[in-house]
Scaffold this active site. Structure first.
Site, PDB file in Angstrom:
ATOM      1  CG  HIS A   1      11.047  -2.492   4.610  1.00  0.00           C
ATOM      2  ND1 HIS A   1       9.683  -2.399   4.454  1.00  0.00           N
ATOM      3  CD2 HIS A   1      11.282  -3.653   5.252  1.00  0.00           C
ATOM      4  CE1 HIS A   1       9.119  -3.459   4.997  1.00  0.00           C
ATOM      5  NE2 HIS A   1      10.052  -4.242   5.491  1.00  0.00           N
ATOM      6  CB  ILE A   2      12.206   2.667   0.336  1.00  0.00           C
ATOM      7  CG1 ILE A   2      11.592   1.921  -0.855  1.00  0.00           C
ATOM      8  CG2 ILE A   2      12.901   3.953  -0.092  1.00  0.00           C
ATOM      9  CD1 ILE A   2      10.330   2.560  -1.397  1.00  0.00           C
ATOM     10  CB  SER A   3      12.538   4.233   5.110  1.00  0.00           C
ATOM     11  OG  SER A   3      11.499   3.382   5.599  1.00  0.00           O
TER      12      SER A   3
ATOM     13  NE  ARG B   1      10.018   5.933   8.584  1.00  0.00           N
ATOM     14  CZ  ARG B   1       9.111   5.723   7.621  1.00  0.00           C
ATOM     15  NH1 ARG B   1       9.313   4.766   6.721  1.00  0.00           N
ATOM     16  NH2 ARG B   1       8.033   6.471   7.546  1.00  0.00           N
TER      17      ARG B   1
ATOM     18  CB  ALA C   1       1.435   0.145   6.282  1.00  0.00           C
TER      19      ALA C   1
ATOM     20  CE1 TYR D   1       8.968   4.938   2.651  1.00  0.00           C
ATOM     21  CE2 TYR D   1       7.460   6.806   2.853  1.00  0.00           C
ATOM     22  CZ  TYR D   1       7.943   5.600   3.309  1.00  0.00           C
ATOM     23  OH  TYR D   1       7.416   5.035   4.452  1.00  0.00           O
TER      24      TYR D   1
ATOM     25  NE  ARG E   1       7.024   4.146   9.983  1.00  0.00           N
ATOM     26  CZ  ARG E   1       5.948   4.311   9.210  1.00  0.00           C
ATOM     27  NH1 ARG E   1       5.605   3.383   8.351  1.00  0.00           N
ATOM     28  NH2 ARG E   1       5.208   5.406   9.288  1.00  0.00           N
TER      29      ARG E   1
ATOM     30  CG  HIS F   1       5.167  -2.334  10.117  1.00  0.00           C
ATOM     31  ND1 HIS F   1       6.474  -2.776  10.120  1.00  0.00           N
ATOM     32  CD2 HIS F   1       5.132  -1.283   9.237  1.00  0.00           C
ATOM     33  CE1 HIS F   1       7.199  -2.006   9.313  1.00  0.00           C
ATOM     34  NE2 HIS F   1       6.401  -1.096   8.756  1.00  0.00           N
TER      35      HIS F   1
ATOM     36  CD  GLU G   1      10.637  -7.697   5.951  1.00  0.00           C
ATOM     37  OE1 GLU G   1      10.872  -8.807   6.484  1.00  0.00           O
ATOM     38  OE2 GLU G   1      10.262  -6.696   6.585  1.00  0.00           O
TER      39      GLU G   1
ATOM     40  NE  ARG H   1       4.004   6.641   1.692  1.00  0.00           N
ATOM     41  CZ  ARG H   1       4.242   5.410   2.132  1.00  0.00           C
ATOM     42  NH1 ARG H   1       4.688   4.482   1.298  1.00  0.00           N
ATOM     43  NH2 ARG H   1       4.028   5.101   3.384  1.00  0.00           N
TER      44      ARG H   1
ATOM     45  CG  ASN I   1       8.362  -2.202   0.426  1.00  0.00           C
ATOM     46  OD1 ASN I   1       7.778  -2.273   1.514  1.00  0.00           O
ATOM     47  ND2 ASN I   1       9.018  -1.115   0.044  1.00  0.00           N
TER      48      ASN I   1
ATOM     49  N   PRO J   1       0.785  -1.227   0.000  1.00  0.00           N
ATOM     50  CG  PRO J   1      -0.121  -1.105   2.130  1.00  0.00           C
ATOM     51  CD  PRO J   1       0.516  -2.067   1.178  1.00  0.00           C
ATOM     52  CG  ASN J   2      -0.239   4.286   1.258  1.00  0.00           C
ATOM     53  OD1 ASN J   2      -1.232   4.797   0.729  1.00  0.00           O
ATOM     54  ND2 ASN J   2      -0.279   3.751   2.456  1.00  0.00           N
TER      55      ASN J   2
ATOM     56  CG  ASP K   1      -0.100 -17.343   8.448  1.00  0.00           C
ATOM     57  OD1 ASP K   1       0.920 -17.377   9.172  1.00  0.00           O
ATOM     58  OD2 ASP K   1      -1.257 -17.465   8.895  1.00  0.00           O
TER      59      ASP K   1
HETATM   60  C1  DQA Z   1       8.241   0.927   3.862  1.00  0.00           C
HETATM   61  C2  DQA Z   1       8.326   1.137   5.385  1.00  0.00           C
HETATM   62  C3  DQA Z   1       6.977   0.933   6.026  1.00  0.00           C
HETATM   63  O1  DQA Z   1       7.066   1.135   7.428  1.00  0.00           O
HETATM   64  C4  DQA Z   1       5.979   1.944   5.471  1.00  0.00           C
HETATM   65  O2  DQA Z   1       4.701   1.694   6.010  1.00  0.00           O
HETATM   66  C5  DQA Z   1       5.944   1.960   3.984  1.00  0.00           C
HETATM   67  C6  DQA Z   1       7.184   1.817   3.241  1.00  0.00           C
HETATM   68  C7  DQA Z   1       9.587   1.239   3.168  1.00  0.00           C
HETATM   69  O3  DQA Z   1       9.753   0.774   2.043  1.00  0.00           O
HETATM   70  O4  DQA Z   1      10.418   1.952   3.720  1.00  0.00           O
HETATM   71  O5  DQA Z   1       4.898   2.206   3.384  1.00  0.00           O
HETATM   72  O6  DQA Z   1       7.938  -0.437   3.617  1.00  0.00           O
END
Ligand code: DQA
Length: 140
Positions: free
Chosen positions: A98-100, A105, A75, A23, A109, A78, A96, A18, A72, A10-11, A85
């Site tokens: 993640h960008i950040s 943070r 959200a 990001y 997270r 978490h 897995e 964003r 990725n 999502p997002n 599963d």
């Molecule tokens: C994220 C980190 C997550 O905590 C956050 O909800 C995201 C992006 C990242 O790629 O840094 O939407 O997965």
């Protein structure tokens, strides 16, 4: 040719506009174009959804035939026992991504339902985290 897929949650469709201070300002489509031309010997499919069940459906669909998955879950990382599963249920290795740096943070997270069943985790290198994840899948 190895077949990988990037699954974004999502997002992440809003990358580029964003929270650019976290990001970056590049769109994912632009980044993906560069990634595909860097790794010409790898097929890199792409799927993004804001909907938890669609992410689970995609993991099930590709999870017994592809050579690697870059996930990725954003959200949902978490919160989602269901996605955790699904990662456990499939046989394709999942990295897995993640960008950040989620550990730098908020506390919420720091929890991941994906990590226990992922092959490994790459985070904190901006969009380059995806590049590193492909490299990690190529050395498996
Ligand atoms: C994220 C980190 C997550 O905590 C956050 O909800 C995201 C992006 C990242 O790629 O840094 O939407 O997965």
């Amino acid at each position: 040719m190895k077949q990988f897929i990037i699954i974004n949650g999502p997002n992440l469709n809003l990358l580029g506009k964003r929270e650019p201070e976290i990001y970056g300002s590049e769109t994912f489509n632009d980044y993906l174009e560069g990634l595909r031309s860097k790794f010409k010997n790898v097929q890199i499919d792409y799927f993004q959804s804001n909907i938890e069940g669609e992410l689970i459906n995609k993991l099930q669909e590709v999870g017994f035939s592809y050579d690697g998955i870059l996930l990725n879950a954003a959200a949902y990382t978490h919160t989602s026992i269901g996605i955790g599963d699904a990662v456990k249920a499939i046989s394709t290795p999942v990295v897995e991504v993640h960008i950040s740096n989620t550990f730098a943070r908020e506390d919420f997270r720091h929890q991941s339902y994906i990590s226990p069943n992922a092959k490994g985790v790459i985070l904190g290198f901006g969009l380059k985290s995806y590049d590193l994840a492909i490299q990690s899948l190529l050395i498996l």
